[in-house]
Design an enzyme around this catalytic site. Structure first.
Site, mmCIF file in Angstrom:
data_model
loop_
_atom_site.group_PDB
_atom_site.id
_atom_site.type_symbol
_atom_site.label_atom_id
_atom_site.label_comp_id
_atom_site.label_asym_id
_atom_site.label_seq_id
_atom_site.Cartn_x
_atom_site.Cartn_y
_atom_site.Cartn_z
ATOM 1 N N ASP A 124 44.285 26.258 15.091
ATOM 2 C CA ASP A 124 44.046 25.693 15.625
ATOM 3 C C ASP A 124 43.166 24.670 16.881
ATOM 4 O O ASP A 124 41.865 25.492 16.237
ATOM 5 C CB ASP A 124 44.990 26.818 16.947
ATOM 6 C CG ASP A 124 44.906 26.213 18.542
ATOM 7 O OD1 ASP A 124 45.903 25.268 18.969
ATOM 8 O OD2 ASP A 124 44.307 26.695 18.879
ATOM 9 N N GLU A 158 44.300 22.527 12.899
ATOM 10 C CA GLU A 158 44.890 20.657 13.658
ATOM 11 C C GLU A 158 43.536 19.935 14.189
ATOM 12 O O GLU A 158 42.481 20.898 14.311
ATOM 13 C CB GLU A 158 45.756 21.666 14.920
ATOM 14 C CG GLU A 158 45.609 21.434 15.893
ATOM 15 C CD GLU A 158 45.706 21.113 17.165
ATOM 16 O OE1 GLU A 158 46.921 21.122 18.068
ATOM 17 O OE2 GLU A 158 44.752 22.487 17.838
#
Length: 598
Positions: A244, A307
């Site tokens: 993330d 990401e």
């Protein structure tokens, strides 16, 4: 007697020869089979699989308390296998105060009780592996929760945690005597990215919520602890990670630097009002990713997804690394999300440009991926139209690369209206009642719609963490299984089709592109050729694919599958159709086979 002995000897020789030949053929077959198996095993699982994002709160609630859990996800293993996916990516399930629904982690090696316990997790991994499914975990290294013991000890300056987070002295004090942040950096969730901590007498940096302090990756011990966390989960059998917010991992050392303002910005608290040259995509990020890559490569066949939100293709492609310095297996391709925000922006030309942006910039030897939606954006059916559900699934499942499906996209789930009173998402709450609908991510996170029973079969509790979409009575998995044609059945057929050699190995071409029409072809020598045709307009058309094509096409083709919106007898699967007068309904996608001579 001699003659009899000669005949006997001859028979024995023939038998021995036959046995030798049989052994030879068997051995040869085994070698060829072994070679084929080795060739198949040489291909990483993530290149041949569909990745399915399971948002744990919303898949299935078996505890039951109105919130989805690990036991609920495990109960759907047969559904996921039958759907044709090969990888299930779990959004965060770590112990957390849930200020940002799991992206604020207080213990990286524990399961939050909302989702169950470690035994439930171990059972999930075991069951999924038994069914041939891989399990990917969300990894959130940029920040922790302010409830994490690391942060609590850092506040108290307890070694070795003093510099585990990004701390800074105030620039001064204002007229009221309040400390002034060291610079103008902003949080993604609005306002200053600096929060004063009275106990420590310093500001700490948070690129997201104030309850999500940024970890300081310039501190070697932080990097070491992150390696230990990854190792913990790898040893439990996890098949990889989705990392993330990787762009945010580092900030410049000089915390007095102000980021430049974007000309014309009217809202000084809006994250987009600054050019984030000091807080995103810093070069120090890549050695950290490289360390993770090296760690994962010590285990067989592991996936590392990153990401990376960026409009700069050069920036995006850097996160693949290269042959001598491999990094992520792929950074997420959010171009279809960024460019498919509404129907008015979607044309054959714009879709071709979007697909080409990734393919044309892809580093040599690297693998593409395609994403239509996730937990941070509105559902694709709501963004561009329900009529395009099948067509867009055809696109991402049949283009070269790995498709990533957000839960519910296989049945065409829509955004759900969420009232201000029911809003849970902190991003929506930060904008207040007047603007929450523009920013809340809750509408795309509502419970999965399994059947027409109360709460769509998601739970037997008396309520759900977010309201179920009222359309669940007709839009649900059970109804689509029973229907003669449905989005779900099209998706399953696509999942089977994409396993064919031509989709695994062939290149792609785009023979006909117009304002209304997007096409692509997959062809491999000695295999059937496939042509995918999509009508992106909101009206039915009859298209002449033989006109303005960039490559030779036959006069006719055979229908393999079509969108459920098409009910014509003339375009049923198996029918031969003319390519100079191909009828398509609004938003329809059609998969065709062409003769091998073309």
């Amino acid at each position: 007697m001699k003659r009899s002995l000669l005949i006997t000897a001859f028979i024995v020789i023939l038998v021995l020869a036959a046995v030798t030949l049989t052994i030879s053929l068997t051995s040869s077959s085994e070698v060829m089979g072994t070679q084929a198996d080795e060739e198949a095993s040489d291909v990483p699982f993530w290149k041949t699989s569909i990745i399915y994002q399971a948002y744990p709160r919303s898949i299935s609630d078996e505890l039951p308390d109105g919130t989805g859990d690990l036991v609920g996800i495990t109960s759907k293993v047969d559904y996921l296998r039958d759907l044709g996916v090969g990888v299930v990516w779990l959004s965060p399930i770590y112990e957390s105060p849930m200020k940002d629904f799991g992206y604020d982690i207080s213990n990286y090696t524990a399961i939050d009780p909302i989702f169950g316990d470690m035994d439930d997790f171990d059972e999930l991994v075991a069951r999924f592996h038994e069914h041939g499914l891989k399990v990917i975990m969300d990894f959130v290294p940029n920040h922790s929760s302010d409830q994490h013991e690391w942060f609590q000890k850092s506040v108290r300056r307890e070694e070795p945690y003093t510099d585990y987070y990004v701390w800074a002295d105030p620039k001064g004090t204002d007229d009221d005597g309040s400390p002034i942040p060291p610079n103008n950096w902003l949080s993604v969730f609005r306002g200053s990215a600096w929060q004063w901590n009275e106990e420590r007498g310093q500001f700490f940096y948070h690129q997201f919520l104030a309850s999500q302090p940024d970890l300081n990756f310039r501190t070697p011990a932080v990097r070491e602890d992150m390696q230990k966390i990854l190792t913990f989960w790898l040893d439990k059998g996890v098949d990889g990670f989705r990392v993330d917010a990787i762009l945010h991992l580092f900030e410049v050392k000089d915390l007095t630097l102000n980021e430049p303002e974007v000309p014309g910005s009217e809202d000084p608290d809006d994250y987009a009002s600054l050019n984030h040259i000091y807080t995103t995509d810093l070069p120090e990020t890549f050695p950290v990713i490289r360390d993770w890559r090296v760690l994962l490569d010590q285990y067989p066949d592991k996936l590392l997804m990153l990401e990376v939100y960026s409009n700069n293709m050069e920036t995006l492609m850097k996160y693949y690394g290269n042959e001598t310095y491999p990094l992520g297996d792929f950074p997420f391709n959010f171009l279809l999300i960024d460019h498919l925000k509404n129907r008015s922006e979607l044309t054959g030309e714009s879709l071709r440009t979007t697909v080409g942006l990734w393919l044309d910039n892809l580093p040599k030897g690297k693998w593409p991926n395609w994403v239509l939606g996730n937990h941070d954006v509105g559902r694709v059916a709501s963004r561009v139209g329900e009529d395009l559900v099948d067509a867009l699934n055809m696109v991402i499942l049949l283009l070269p690369g790995t498709p990533v499906t957000y839960y519910g996209e296989e049945i065409g789930m829509l955004d759900t209206f969420i009232s201000w009173e029911d809003t849970q998402d902190p991003q929506g709450c930060h904008w207040g009642q007047d603007h929450y609908q523009e920013h809340s991510r809750d509408p795309a996170r509502t419970p999965m719609q399994w059947d027409e029973s109360k709460f769509a079969g998601f739970t037997t509790a008396n309520s759900t963490w977010l309201p179920v979409n009222p359309n669940y009575k007709t839009l649900n998995v059970a109804a689509q299984i029973l229907a003669q044609t449905s989005h779900l059945k099209i998706y399953r057929e696509l999942a089977v089709l994409r396993r064919e050699e031509v989709f695994m190995k062939s290149n792609v071409s785009f023979p006909v592109i117009t304002k209304d029409i997007f096409t692509f072809m997959r062809q491999l020598e000695s295999y059937e050729q496939y042509l995918v045709v999509v009508n992106l307009s909101q009206k039915p058309v009859e298209v002449n694919l033989l006109q303005n094509t960039t490559q030779e096409l036959p006069q006719k083709a055979n229908v393999v599958m079509r969108s459920i919106t098409d009910t014509s007898e003339n375009t049923k699967p198996g029918m031969e159709v003319p390519l100079d007068k191909l009828p398509l309904t609004a938003g329809e996608g059609m998969v065709l086979t062409l003769s091998s001579e073309v």
